[in-house]
Every structure is written in C-alpha cells, then in structure tokens.
Design an enzyme around this catalytic site. Sequence first.
Site, mmCIF file in Angstrom:
data_model
loop_
_atom_site.group_PDB
_atom_site.id
_atom_site.type_symbol
_atom_site.label_atom_id
_atom_site.label_comp_id
_atom_site.label_asym_id
_atom_site.label_seq_id
_atom_site.Cartn_x
_atom_site.Cartn_y
_atom_site.Cartn_z
ATOM 1 N N GLY A 46 0.610 -1.261 -0.117
ATOM 2 C CA GLY A 46 0.029 -0.092 -0.023
ATOM 3 C C GLY A 46 0.915 1.405 0.028
ATOM 4 N N GLN A 51 3.057 9.932 1.328
ATOM 5 C CA GLN A 51 4.247 9.025 1.485
ATOM 6 C C GLN A 51 5.222 9.682 0.299
ATOM 7 O OE1 GLN A 51 2.443 5.259 2.109
ATOM 8 N NE2 GLN A 51 4.418 4.960 3.069
ATOM 9 N N CYS A 92 5.889 -0.529 6.850
ATOM 10 C CA CYS A 92 5.576 0.636 6.151
ATOM 11 C C CYS A 92 6.703 1.100 5.113
ATOM 12 C CB CYS A 92 5.070 2.070 7.198
ATOM 13 S SG CYS A 92 4.759 3.582 6.083
ATOM 14 N N LEU A 93 6.540 1.395 3.710
ATOM 15 C CA LEU A 93 7.690 1.945 3.037
ATOM 16 C C LEU A 93 8.317 3.140 3.554
ATOM 17 C CD1 LEU A 93 6.022 1.294 -0.368
ATOM 18 C CD2 LEU A 93 7.428 -0.175 0.661
ATOM 19 N N HIS A 134 -4.511 1.406 7.812
ATOM 20 C CA HIS A 134 -2.979 1.947 7.822
ATOM 21 C C HIS A 134 -2.947 3.132 6.873
ATOM 22 C CE1 HIS A 134 1.666 1.021 7.920
ATOM 23 N NE2 HIS A 134 1.450 1.923 6.827
ATOM 24 N N GLU A 135 -3.411 3.183 5.432
ATOM 25 C CA GLU A 135 -3.220 3.970 4.479
ATOM 26 C C GLU A 135 -4.090 5.221 4.785
ATOM 27 O OE1 GLU A 135 -0.596 3.423 2.772
ATOM 28 O OE2 GLU A 135 -0.413 1.569 3.027
ATOM 29 N N HIS A 138 -2.237 7.501 7.085
ATOM 30 C CA HIS A 138 -1.218 8.298 6.515
ATOM 31 C C HIS A 138 -1.942 9.708 5.844
ATOM 32 C CE1 HIS A 138 2.420 5.966 6.222
ATOM 33 N NE2 HIS A 138 1.759 5.123 5.761
HETATM 34 NI NI NI Z 1 2.655 3.204 5.614
#
Ligand code: NI
Length: 168
Positions: A46, A51, A92-93, A134-135, A138
Amino acid sequence: MALLPILHYPDVRLKKVARPVARVDERVRALVKDMAATMYDADGIGLAATQVDVHEQIIVIDVSATRDELKVFINPEILELTGETVATEEGCLSVPGIYDVVERREGVRVRALGEDGESFELSADGLLAVCIQHEIDHLKGRVFVDYLSQLKQTRIKGKMRKLDRQSA
Ligand code: NI
C-alpha cells in the site's frame, strides 16, 4: 510513468493532513500510475500520496500474492469499523526494515472514488482491512509507529536517521 521518492519517518511532511481531490482528472490518474509503480517497485502492499509528498487523499493498495489486483481509493472515507480488534504485524515503506504489532479492527466498510471518478463502497476484512486503515491513517498524518510506545518511537527514529545518513 515515474518512480517517486518516498518520504522516510520521522520526516515532518508525513504529519501533513491530506486534502480531498476536487476532480479526478488526467493529472490525478497520472499520479495514481506513478504511485502504483512506486509501490510495486518497493514491494509494498500500500502507498498513500502523503508518502510521496503529495498531500491529497489518494491511496493505492495491492495485497494480492500475484501483484495484479490494484485498488485505488480517492477521497476514502471509513463508513464503519466492524469485528474484533486484531493485532497485526505492520510495516511501512516510509519506515523501511521496521515491523511491529498494531491493533486495529478486523473489518472495514469504506466509500471512495475510483480512478474513473465514480463513487464505490467496499467491505473488507483481513489484510486488506488492516491495510486500508493503515493507509487512511497516512492521509491524516499518522504513521503506524505513532501507536507504539515512546521508547520504541525514539529507538525507531534513531535507526531511521542512521539509515538515511548511510544512504545520503
Ligand atoms: Ni505506511
């Protein structure tokens, strides 16, 4: 199509609250393409626009093993959280190499716009439900690390700063 640089925690830009997309047009569709390419390239499941330092409410997700089930959520809105609280190990990226357990609800019903600008509703559970929560976090300026203890947050900040110094 381009790969976009991903912000790393604790970059303050990850705390920005995303604004709604006013119109789903070619600009937005091009951004979605770049976000998807960036997510697949980084082997993520995701990615939120936040991000990649774009503060608009756009999310791409693909939790499939085959990496061919892209889901796009524009202006996503959680209508309902359902089921029990589940503890899942998340990554998480924006926090590469760090994984820890976060509690979320096991089901979610969400409304969003698709790439075609049409509104849709989706009920999800399991990994997809966790990923959606989670997204959407963000987009509100929240990273999963924010749910961990102060001690862990401090430790993770230290690791991330070291990592970013090494790759700088
Ligand atoms: Ni993330």
